[in-house]
Design a protein around this motif. Structure first.
Motif, mmCIF file in Angstrom:
data_model
loop_
_atom_site.group_PDB
_atom_site.id
_atom_site.type_symbol
_atom_site.label_atom_id
_atom_site.label_comp_id
_atom_site.label_asym_id
_atom_site.label_seq_id
_atom_site.Cartn_x
_atom_site.Cartn_y
_atom_site.Cartn_z
ATOM 1 N N ALA A 1 -7.077 1.451 0.676
ATOM 2 C CA ALA A 1 -6.151 0.483 -0.108
ATOM 3 C C ALA A 1 -6.041 -0.796 0.630
ATOM 4 O O ALA A 1 -6.224 -1.886 0.369
ATOM 5 C CB ALA A 1 -5.351 0.962 -0.718
ATOM 6 N N LYS A 2 -6.172 -0.476 1.897
ATOM 7 C CA LYS A 2 -5.803 -1.464 3.099
ATOM 8 C C LYS A 2 -7.249 -2.534 2.872
ATOM 9 O O LYS A 2 -7.273 -3.661 3.073
ATOM 10 C CB LYS A 2 -5.325 -1.723 4.087
ATOM 11 C CG LYS A 2 -4.881 -2.428 5.193
ATOM 12 C CD LYS A 2 -4.479 -1.807 6.022
ATOM 13 C CE LYS A 2 -3.437 -3.513 6.859
ATOM 14 N NZ LYS A 2 -4.123 -4.342 7.076
ATOM 15 N N VAL B 1 1.028 -1.482 0.318
ATOM 16 C CA VAL B 1 0.179 -0.168 -0.025
ATOM 17 C C VAL B 1 0.733 0.841 -0.119
ATOM 18 O O VAL B 1 1.587 1.552 0.607
ATOM 19 C CB VAL B 1 -0.742 -0.115 1.395
ATOM 20 C CG1 VAL B 1 -1.546 1.576 1.302
ATOM 21 C CG2 VAL B 1 -2.006 -1.047 1.042
#
Length: 659
Positions: free
Chosen positions: A293-294, A42
């Motif tokens: 994103a994670k 990420v």
């Protein structure tokens, strides 16, 4: 293109039905390895002026502590490139070893300096050795080769420095900044994006430099997905090494819209095992990007071992260009109709007229009239809890068959059948029926639905690999020439609101990008004892997300679209404040696309398909665009929004907002 020959050419993922990460070469970036057998990385990008050393360091730390594993910093000139050393030294002094990435546009000398300081450099092949003038040039093969030699001469020093210093590189193509050379030969296409990267990649491979990550970013999710798929295919066909992919939707925007748009593009690719590092580009502080994103990436930690899905033998879908699945028109579904939104309110009993605001329809009791907007539900599914009052024009009610068959009004309500009930029933609505089935029932259903012109299928799946499971069911329908409209239904009963938003955007957005689906239906909060207010919170979210997914996939435009960059050290005004101000004045303009760019690097090119553009061109100065054409230069920022609205008005795309 014939389906059999197309299937033989589809090599962009390991499997269309079984989750499997694409195997790539590992690329070392400091203490982080991208690709190989390593987890997806990420990353994010700073927004503070790169010359503000302490400000940059403090922001880097906030980003790292939010989950960012790589930090990108812009270096638009030599002085910023030099200051990367100060930023890096201060971070290391404070105990942070996170690798840094220099972001380069237009300035090869800054890239060459930065490559000696940081662990990775990103170059944009569209403007590294070219200046974009939007000129169409007729190249002969000889003159085109001369251009490639010029690029090689300009690019080769950086390659050698990266090789010598162990610095990784991202070749980051952006849809909106393709060079005039690429545009002249390949057009504004995914193929042009791929070829833009391959020109530079060939030079790297000739020098035996392989520490490379590639990206194919666009603000248009259809173009973005197609370009990444085509890139993988071309790498394989051309005998290149399988380089890791950096995934991102550029200029996604902010808030719910930005998250949904990012998930549609990034999630679609992650589903097929593509992607080794992810950046979500939001017009917000960068520490808010990494958690999104994670959340997208973490979904695949347990994906291996999902329930099996029948393999695809012949793939009847072209994954490299959009073409909507052919379907018959049933009521306002299918055919050339826009995808429809079905909002599930079946968990609420005795609903009141005023509560219909949660699905975009507003009851005005003093006038005894309904007011609806462009995001009012087309259909509501009430299950066994029928609506006790007259609905507004334009919205229809779907009831469970067992409820509908006993209803007094069977003309203006529509039945939803299970497969068993549909097979056994002698009573159907004369023009519109719904069949709610699971993907595992698709083969049994085909003989009963083929040729029907009064039926819409609502298709769901219990498989954790939802998008490929639903896509596989569509393949069965297409292969058997079944043309009934199909509405994908997704269910998230034990998920947070953020997960519902991201997962629905992935599972249904991917289908829509593939041209599959005549609507969307989201179910959540499936507990019968859930408190009423919380249930409406879920209904409102599902409803909003449904329209957001259709918009992000470019299949139904029901609101203004903002193509706004996420800001960086090059930005010449407060992007978040300006975006909010422009949104406040223009968010009633259905289907209008407005690009809001912090500097000339991201405009006009990066807002390639915006109708209008607002671009920083100097301190306190704005340049306004109509498409790619400059309309007004150096407009004082205090007047720029009014001037933008005047341009929209003159183009006949302005309407006054309702009071």
């Amino acid at each position: 293109m014939e389906t059999k020959s197309l299937m033989e050419k589809v090599n962009y993922c390991n499997s269309l039905t079984s989750y499997s990460r694409r195997k790539t070469i590992p690329v070392k970036v400091g203490n982080v390895i991208i690709g190989g057998n390593n987890p997806i990385v990420v990353q994010s990008m700073t927004t503070v002026d790169t010359m503000d050393t302490l400000g940059s360091v403090e922001q880097c730390i906030r980003m790292i502590e939010s989950g960012c594993q790589l930090v990108r910093i812009t270096a638009p000139s030599m002085k910023e490139a030099e200051n990367l050393k100060e930023i890096k030294d201060e971070l290391r002094k404070r105990g942070y070893s996170t690798p840094l990435v220099a972001d380069i546009h237009f300035t090869p000398n800054a890239a060459e300096l930065a490559a000696k300081i940081v662990e990775k450099v990103r170059i944009n092949p569209g403007n590294y050795a070219d200046k974009k003038k939007f000129e169409v040039i007729n190249y002969s093969d000889e003159s085109y080769q001369e251009e490639l030699e010029r690029i090689r001469e300009r690019f080769l020093p950086l390659v050698k420095i990266c090789k010598e210093h162990g610095t990784a590189m991202r070749i980051g193509t952006n849809h909106g900044s393709l060079s005039d050379r690429i545009m002249s030969r390949y057009g504004d296409t995914p193929l042009g994006m791929v070829e833009s990267a391959l020109e530079f990649l060939r030079i790297c491979e000739e020098e035996e430099f392989y520490d490379i990550v590639i990206s194919m970013k666009s603000s248009n999710t259809q173009v973005m997905v197609q370009a990444y798929r085509l890139l993988v295919q071309k790498l394989d066909e051309g005998g290149f090494k399988p380089y890791p992919l950096h995934l991102g939707v550029t200029e996604a925007g902010d808030g719910e819209d930005g998250r949904i748009k990012s998930a549609v593009g990034i999630g679609t690719l992650l589903e097929d095992g593509l992607g080794d590092t992810v950046r979500v580009s939001l017009t917000e502080d960068p520490e808010f990007e990494a958690p999104v994103a994670k959340a997208l990436v973490d979904r695949y930690d347990q994906r291996v071992g999902h329930d099996s899905i029948p393999a695809v033998v012949t793939y009847p879908i072209n994954p490299f260009e959009y073409q909507r699945r052919e379907s018959v028109e049933v009521a306002n579904f299918g055919g050339t109709n826009v995808p429809r939104v079905i909002t599930d309110i079946s968990k609420v009993s005795e609903i009141l007229p005023k509560e219909m605001k949660h699905v975009g329809h507003f009851y005005l009791p003093e006038l005894d009239k309904w007011k609806m907007n462009d995001q009012g539900a087309d259909y509501i599914y009430t299950g066994s809890n029928p609506i006790p009052f007259m609905l507004p024009n334009g919205m229809k009610e779907i009831q469970d068959y067992s409820t509908w068959e006993d209803a007094e009004d069977q003309q203006n309500k529509y039945p939803a059948f299970s497969l068993k009930a549909f097979q056994e029933s002698k009573l159907y609505h004369q023009s519109l029926n719904f069949l709610m089935i699971n993907d595992s029932e698709i083969e049994d259903a085909i003989p009963f639905v083929k040729g029907r012109k009064d039926l819409v299928v609502i298709l769901s799946s219990e498989n954790s690999h939802t998008y490929p499971a639903l896509r596989r069911a569509f393949v069965s329908l297409i292969s058997n020439q079944v043309k009934v409209p199909v509405v994908p239904k997704v269910r998230y009963n034990q998920h947070t609101q953020d997960q519902i938003m991201l997962y629905a955007a992935t599972d249904v957005g991917g289908l829509l990008i593939d041209g599959l689906g005549d609507g969307i239906m989201i179910e959540s909060a499936g507990h019968e004892d859930i408190e009423r207010e919380k249930c409406f919170t879920h209904i409102k979210l599902n409803h909003s997300v449904s329209f957001g997914v259709l918009q992000a996939a470019r299949t139904r435009m029901s609101k203004t679209e903002y193509i706004s960059c996420p800001s960086c050290g090059r930005t010449l005004f407060d992007l978040q404040e300006t975006t909010a101000m422009i949104r406040k004045r223009t968010d009633h303009l259905k289907g209008v696309k407005i690009g809001i760019m912090g500097c000339i690097v991201n405009g006009p090119g990066e807002m390639a398909d915006a109708d209008f553009g607002y671009v920083g061109s100097g301190k306190g100065k704005i340049t306004l665009y109509r498409g790619k054409e400059v309309v007004k230069r150096s407009v004082p920022s205090e007047n720029a929004v009014d001037e933008l609205i005047e341009i929209i008005r003159k183009d006949g795309m302005w309407t006054d907002p309702e009071n």
